[in-house]
Write a protein that holds these residues in place. Structure first.
Motif, PDB file in Angstrom:
ATOM      1  N   ASN A  10     -21.752  16.591 -12.170  1.00 11.68           N
ATOM      2  CA  ASN A  10     -22.896  16.800 -12.004  1.00 11.68           C
ATOM      3  C   ASN A  10     -23.415  15.478 -11.559  1.00 11.68           C
ATOM      4  O   ASN A  10     -22.758  13.869 -11.903  1.00 11.68           O
ATOM      5  N   ASP A  12     -26.096  12.806 -12.105  1.00 11.22           N
ATOM      6  CA  ASP A  12     -26.760  11.550 -12.726  1.00 11.22           C
ATOM      7  C   ASP A  12     -27.721  12.324 -12.607  1.00 11.22           C
ATOM      8  O   ASP A  12     -28.054  10.551 -11.945  1.00 11.22           O
ATOM      9  N   GLY A  37     -21.659  11.791 -11.649  1.00 12.62           N
ATOM     10  CA  GLY A  37     -21.199  11.818 -13.232  1.00 12.62           C
ATOM     11  C   GLY A  37     -20.833  12.931 -13.575  1.00 12.62           C
ATOM     12  O   GLY A  37     -20.397  14.087 -13.993  1.00 12.62           O
ATOM     13  N   GLY A  38     -20.976  14.150 -14.718  1.00 15.80           N
ATOM     14  CA  GLY A  38     -20.651  15.055 -15.443  1.00 15.80           C
ATOM     15  C   GLY A  38     -18.693  14.144 -16.657  1.00 15.80           C
ATOM     16  O   GLY A  38     -18.493  13.641 -16.205  1.00 15.80           O
ATOM     17  N   LYS A  39     -19.336  14.895 -17.588  1.00 16.76           N
ATOM     18  CA  LYS A  39     -17.449  14.571 -18.452  1.00 16.76           C
ATOM     19  C   LYS A  39     -16.687  14.524 -18.003  1.00 16.76           C
ATOM     20  O   LYS A  39     -15.792  14.086 -17.934  1.00 16.76           O
ATOM     21  N   ASN A  42     -16.151  12.235 -15.035  1.00 18.14           N
ATOM     22  CA  ASN A  42     -15.647  10.939 -15.448  1.00 18.14           C
ATOM     23  C   ASN A  42     -14.952  11.046 -15.960  1.00 18.14           C
ATOM     24  O   ASN A  42     -13.979   9.825 -15.374  1.00 18.14           O
ATOM     25  N   ALA A  91     -27.202  15.974 -14.372  1.00 16.89           N
ATOM     26  CA  ALA A  91     -28.193  15.246 -15.934  1.00 16.89           C
ATOM     27  C   ALA A  91     -28.797  14.943 -16.083  1.00 16.89           C
ATOM     28  O   ALA A  91     -29.209  14.169 -14.826  1.00 16.89           O
ATOM     29  N   ILE A 103     -29.303  13.480 -23.067  1.00 21.30           N
ATOM     30  CA  ILE A 103     -29.253  13.592 -22.260  1.00 21.30           C
ATOM     31  C   ILE A 103     -29.729  15.543 -22.315  1.00 21.30           C
ATOM     32  O   ILE A 103     -28.935  16.147 -22.689  1.00 21.30           O
ATOM     33  N   LEU A 105     -28.887  18.563 -19.619  1.00 25.35           N
ATOM     34  CA  LEU A 105     -28.017  18.648 -18.926  1.00 25.35           C
ATOM     35  C   LEU A 105     -28.251  20.381 -17.937  1.00 25.35           C
ATOM     36  O   LEU A 105     -29.167  21.495 -18.721  1.00 25.35           O
ATOM     37  N   GLU A 136     -17.995  21.328 -20.636  1.00 22.38           N
ATOM     38  CA  GLU A 136     -19.259  21.383 -19.996  1.00 22.38           C
ATOM     39  C   GLU A 136     -19.054  22.587 -18.671  1.00 22.38           C
ATOM     40  O   GLU A 136     -18.712  22.811 -17.375  1.00 22.38           O
ATOM     41  N   THR A 235     -23.199   5.641 -21.919  1.00 21.87           N
ATOM     42  CA  THR A 235     -23.161   7.284 -21.344  1.00 21.87           C
ATOM     43  C   THR A 235     -21.785   6.380 -20.840  1.00 21.87           C
ATOM     44  O   THR A 235     -21.449   5.922 -20.220  1.00 21.87           O
ATOM     45  N   GLY A 236     -21.364   7.524 -20.831  1.00 25.94           N
ATOM     46  CA  GLY A 236     -19.551   7.474 -20.162  1.00 25.94           C
ATOM     47  C   GLY A 236     -19.132   7.423 -21.010  1.00 25.94           C
ATOM     48  O   GLY A 236     -17.661   7.285 -20.304  1.00 25.94           O
ATOM     49  N   ASP A 239     -16.253   9.322 -21.768  1.00 24.24           N
ATOM     50  CA  ASP A 239     -14.699   9.806 -21.271  1.00 24.24           C
ATOM     51  C   ASP A 239     -14.314   9.387 -20.487  1.00 24.24           C
ATOM     52  O   ASP A 239     -12.854   9.211 -20.234  1.00 24.24           O
ATOM     53  N   THR A 275     -22.111   6.228 -14.693  1.00 25.82           N
ATOM     54  CA  THR A 275     -21.086   6.747 -14.895  1.00 25.82           C
ATOM     55  C   THR A 275     -20.138   6.489 -14.585  1.00 25.82           C
ATOM     56  O   THR A 275     -19.511   5.679 -14.188  1.00 25.82           O
TER      57      THR A 275
END
Ligand code: RIB
Length: 290
Positions: A10, A12, A37-39, A42, A91, A103, A105, A136, A235-236, A239, A275
Motif C-alpha cells: 500500500n 500509506d 505500507g501494507g501489512k 511491512n 491506506a 485505518i 483501506l 489484505e 502503526t506497523g 507487522d 510504516t
C-alpha cells in the motif's frame, strides 16, 4: 531457508490529528506524510531487515513502481510482484497524539492476484521455507493449501480480522499471530481458545503488556514482556513484530528468543512515525537501550 510473503503493498497516507475523528466530524490534519505500507510489505521489510531472505508475492498497479523499487532497496526479492491494470492499494491512516490509529483501506491490486501467480511463485520455494499471509490479499486459502502440500511452514497474521478468512487457512497453519481482540473475536466465532485451535504455535500480542505464546506440543504457555517506551505511532508495530519473529525462527532461533527480539523491534517501531520505511534493522534493534 527463505520466507515467502503473500502480502499487500500500500501507499500509506498518514495524517497527524489532534484526536481520531468521530462519525460526522470534520477534522483538519496537522501534517501529512506518505510511506510504503501494507501489512504485507511491512512484514517483508521487517523480516528482511532482521536478516531473512524474503520473497514478496503481491501486486501493484501501473503507478506502483516506486513501491516495488523501495521494497527492493530494503532487501526484499520483488520478482513475484505482478504489475496489474488496477490501482495500487492505499491506506488512509489517522494517527492521534497518543500514537493510536484508525485505518481506511483501499485494496486495489492487492485483491486481484491469480492462482497462476501464486503457483508460479511457490514453485520456486523449497520444503522447509515459510509462507506468511495476512488478510489484505485474495488467494489466501489457495496459497496456504499449496504451501502445505509443498512442505512449507505456513504462518498467518489474522489482520484485518475476519473469522471466515482465518477458518479458510486454519487447517494448514503452523503458526498463527493474533492480537488480544482478534483472539477473543475468533473464540467467539468458532468457540475455541488459542490453545485449542490445533495450531502448533499461536502467538497472541498483548500491546503494552507484551506477547503470549501457546505451544501445542508441550501445552506450555509463556510470555515475553513489552519494553517500556512512549509511543508516538503504533502503526506497523504488529507487522514489525511478526516479521521479526518469522525471521528469527527462520534463522533457527528458539521461540522465546525470537519473541524477545521481536518485542524489542516493535518497541523501537512505536517510537517512530511511519510504516515500512522506518522499520528498524537488526543492528538498531540489538543495540537499542530501553
Ligand atoms: O498494519 C499497518 C498497515 O495496515 C499499514 O501500513 C496500512 O497500509 C494497513 O495495511
Amino acid at each position: 531457508m527463505a520466507i515467502w510473503n503473500l502480502g499487500s503493498i500500500n501507499a500509506d497516507m498518514v495524517y497527524a490529528l489532534p484526536h481520531l475523528p468521530v462519525a460526522g466530524e470534520t477534522l483538519a490534519a496537522r501534517g501529512l506524510d506518505q510511506f510504503l505500507g501494507g501489512k504485507g510489505a511491512n512484514m517483508s521489510v521487517a523480516a528482511a531487515r532482521a536478516g531473512a531472505r524474503v520473497h514478496h508475492i503481491g501486486a501493484v498497479g501501473p503507478e506502483g513502481g516506486w513501491a516495488v523499487q523501495r521494497l527492493m532497496e530494503y532487501g526484499v526479492d520483488t520478482r513475484q510482484i505482478a504489475s496489474l491494470d488496477l490501482p495500487t492499494g492505499h491506506a488512509i491512516i489517522a494517527v492521534d497524539q497518543g500514537g493510536e490509529n484508525q485505518i481506511i483501506l483501499y485494496p486495489g491490486a492487492n485483491r486481484a492476484l491469480t492462482l497462476d501467480q501464486i503457483g508460479q511463485a511457490l514453485s520456486a520455494a523449497d520444503a522447509g521455507d515459510t509462507l506468511v499471509l495476512q488478510n489484505e490479499t485474495n488467494m489466501q486459502s489457495e496459497a496456504a493449501e499449496m504451501a502445505c502440500k509443498l512442505g512449507l511452514k505456513v504462518a498467518y497474521a489474522a489482520a484485518p480480522f475476519d473469522a471466515q478468512a482465518v477458518q479458510g487457512v486454519l487447517p494448514c497453519l503452523d503458526l498463527l499471530f493474533l492480537n488480544e481482540v482478534e483472539a477473543a473475536q475468533l473464540q467467539q466465532a468458532i468457540g475455541k481458545a488459542p490453545e485449542a485451535l490445533g495450531v502448533a504455535d499461536v502467538i497472541v500480542t498483548l500491546g503494552s503488556r507484551g506477547a503470549r505464546h501457546y505451544h501445542k506440543a508441550s501445552g506450555q504457555i509463556s510470555e515475553v514482556p513489552a519494553l517500556p517506551v512512549t509511543p508516538v505511532d503504533t502503526t506497523g508495530a504488529g507487522d514489525t513484530f511478526t516479521g521479526y519473529v518469522l525471521s528469527a525462527l527462520d534463522r533457527g532461533l528458539p521461540m522465546p528468543q525470537a519473541m524477545a527480539l521481536a518485542a524489542r523491534a516493535a518497541a523501537l517501531m512505536v517510537t517512530r512515525h511511519g510504516t515500512a520505511d522506518v522499520i528498524p534493522d537488526l543492528k538498531e534493534v540489538q543495540e537499542a537501550k530501553f
